[in-house]
Design a protein around this motif. Structure first.
Motif, PDB file in Angstrom:
ATOM      1  N   PRO A  29       0.825  -1.213   0.000  1.00 46.13           N
ATOM      2  CA  PRO A  29       0.000   0.000   0.000  1.00 46.13           C
ATOM      3  C   PRO A  29       0.859   1.262   0.000  1.00 46.13           C
ATOM      4  N   GLU A  30       0.324   2.293  -0.597  1.00 47.87           N
ATOM      5  CA  GLU A  30       1.052   3.558  -0.624  1.00 47.87           C
ATOM      6  C   GLU A  30       1.095   4.203   0.759  1.00 47.87           C
ATOM      7  N   TYR A  62      -0.665   0.598  16.659  1.00 50.87           N
ATOM      8  CA  TYR A  62       0.401   0.367  15.681  1.00 50.87           C
ATOM      9  C   TYR A  62      -0.034   0.845  14.287  1.00 50.87           C
ATOM     10  N   PRO A  63       0.871   1.454  13.503  1.00 46.30           N
ATOM     11  CA  PRO A  63       0.526   1.956  12.162  1.00 46.30           C
ATOM     12  C   PRO A  63       0.545   0.859  11.102  1.00 46.30           C
ATOM     13  N   PHE A  64      -0.459   0.000  11.123  1.00 46.54           N
ATOM     14  CA  PHE A  64      -0.557  -1.043  10.103  1.00 46.54           C
ATOM     15  C   PHE A  64      -0.809  -0.408   8.731  1.00 46.54           C
ATOM     16  N   PRO A  65      -0.366  -1.060   7.653  1.00 39.90           N
ATOM     17  CA  PRO A  65      -0.586  -0.501   6.312  1.00 39.90           C
ATOM     18  C   PRO A  65      -2.068  -0.430   5.961  1.00 39.90           C
ATOM     19  N   ASP A  66      -2.422   0.529   5.138  1.00 39.61           N
ATOM     20  CA  ASP A  66      -3.805   0.753   4.739  1.00 39.61           C
ATOM     21  C   ASP A  66      -4.054   0.082   3.388  1.00 39.61           C
ATOM     22  N   PRO A  67      -4.786  -1.042   3.363  1.00 41.98           N
ATOM     23  CA  PRO A  67      -4.961  -1.777   2.108  1.00 41.98           C
ATOM     24  C   PRO A  67      -5.709  -0.991   1.044  1.00 41.98           C
ATOM     25  N   TYR A  68      -6.493  -0.021   1.460  1.00 42.92           N
ATOM     26  CA  TYR A  68      -7.267   0.750   0.484  1.00 42.92           C
ATOM     27  C   TYR A  68      -6.397   1.705  -0.328  1.00 42.92           C
ATOM     28  N   THR A  69      -5.113   1.802   0.044  1.00 39.50           N
ATOM     29  CA  THR A  69      -4.219   2.679  -0.714  1.00 39.50           C
ATOM     30  C   THR A  69      -3.322   1.899  -1.674  1.00 39.50           C
ATOM     31  N   ILE A  70      -3.631   0.631  -1.904  1.00 46.55           N
ATOM     32  CA  ILE A  70      -2.923  -0.126  -2.941  1.00 46.55           C
ATOM     33  C   ILE A  70      -3.231   0.485  -4.303  1.00 46.55           C
ATOM     34  N   SER A  71      -2.232   0.601  -5.123  1.00 50.35           N
ATOM     35  CA  SER A  71      -2.357   1.273  -6.414  1.00 50.35           C
ATOM     36  C   SER A  71      -3.257   0.505  -7.378  1.00 50.35           C
ATOM     37  N   GLN A  72      -4.290   1.169  -7.886  1.00 44.43           N
ATOM     38  CA  GLN A  72      -5.138   0.561  -8.894  1.00 44.43           C
ATOM     39  C   GLN A  72      -4.361   0.351 -10.185  1.00 44.43           C
TER      40      GLN A  72
END
Length: 371
Positions: free
Chosen positions: A76-77, A122-132
């Protein structure tokens, strides 16, 4: 011919053609040095692929490989990812990784000693920011391969496994203790990771699902000699999430599901089958319970096996004669009534002479074609 043989293999019928895999499944490839040595031996210059990544297409054609792989672990970004130097970075999970000559080894566990409160903050990655755009590129590669070739296409898993992430982020010792003494921490950790997996799976398989024949997951549940945890603990703490992940994947694609676990997972095979695993990789043959003959006799009608040629001793130290003998013994034990895909027992490393890579695949093709 290739795809028909895959269907026969999956259905435990005698296939017209033994499927050879090198780099189709993400756990059946070669490291960069091994690939370069093989290219040099074959006299290839430069680098040619169908998709801009993966093993050189000339090598795959020379060895008559039936599979091709698409996809990778998605980043994710929005995450804590940070490049530190050419040989060190912090990945999207906060794991500090250093290149040690062959692998990017983890040198720091960000959740070691963590509490439930630490977990929530904890700052887990945000899956909704994966690049389309990235998803579209993977889907385009899969679509092109599906429509323009006869290769069997595997989509690499887009996320890590819940158990391995726990061991990596906390450290193996700390996470094992938590599994025994702090189950509420482990349950919450698995919930967080599983929710991430669900979002990523929905995005990924919605994009590639129509153009693949099998897909993978990776999560090491065992050591060389035994499983990390008991069957009861696996069934209580891991299997529910694993089973639901596979069920979700199967809703989004008709692809068969391969699971990779190093080590002696023999006691867990019935539970893996029940969870929905249809192909088991890698068959680590140096452990007695994981011998190809024992696996075939015990579960050969219930699951497809993938891999199995020893990478710890035979491939690094063997010669043409011993490798041909090893391939023949493997096929004698496991290539009966389908249900088997040929590959090394894991990714081929730099200690394997390039000649031996050629010997293994040529022997597999020659011996199987005689049957």
């Amino acid at each position: 011919m290739r795809r028909n043989a895959f269907e026969q293999t999956i259905n435990h019928q005698n296939p017209d053609h033994l499927i050879l895999d090198l780099g189709g499944c993400p756990l059946s490839g070669m490291d960069g040095n091994a690939a370069k040595k093989l290219s040099d031996l074959l006299g290839y210059r430069g680098y040619e692929t169908l998709m801009g990544y993966g093993i050189d297409e000339r090598i795959l054609k020379y060895l008559d490989i039936d599979t091709r792989g698409v996809g990778w672990i998605l980043r994710p970004e929005k995450s804590v990812y940070q490049k530190i130097s050419a040989t060190e970075y912090i990945d999207e999970w906060g794991l500090r990784r250093v290149f040690t000559g062959m692998y990017w080894d983890i040198v720091e566990n960000p959740l070691r000693g963590a509490t439930l409160m630490d977990l929530e903050n904890y700052p887990f990655p945000d899956p909704y920011t994966i690049s389309q755009k990235e998803l579209d590129e993977i889907a385009a590669s899969a679509k092109k391969l599906y429509r323009e070739t006869d290769y069997i296409i595997c989509a690499s898993h887009p996320t890590y496994g819940i158990f391995e992430l726990g061991c990596w982020m906390c450290g193996f010792d700390d996470f094992m203790i938590k599994m025994a003494l702090e189950p509420e921490f482990v349950t919450r950790f698995f919930e967080i990771i599983f929710n991430y997996q669900k979002v990523v799976s929905e995005m990924y398989y919605s994009a590639v699902g129509d153009y693949i024949h099998y897909t993978s997951s990776g999560d090491d549940f065992a050591t060389q000699s035994s499983t990390f945890i008991s069957n009861d603990m696996f069934n209580e703490m891991i299997k529910p999430y694993f089973k639901e992940r596979i069920a979700l994947t199967k809703k989004l694609t008709k692809a068969k599901f391969l699971h990779h676990s190093c080590g002696s997972v023999f006691p867990l095979i019935p539970d893996l089958i029940d969870a929905g695993v249809e192909i088991l990789n890698p068959i680590q043959p140096t452990n007695a319970s994981m011998s190809p003959a024992n696996l075939k006799q015990s579960y050969g009608r219930q699951i497809v096996f993938h891999g199995g040629l020893d990478t710890q001793d035979l491939l690094p130290h063997g010669n043409q004669a011993s490798i041909e003998q090893g391939v023949k013994a493997l096929l004698d034990d496991i290539y009966v009534d389908g249900g088997y895909i040929f590959a090394a027992a894991h990714n081929i490393q730099d200690d394997v002479p390039p000649e031996n890579i050629i010997h293994m695949f040529q022997a597999a093709r020659k011996i199987s074609d005689r049957r």
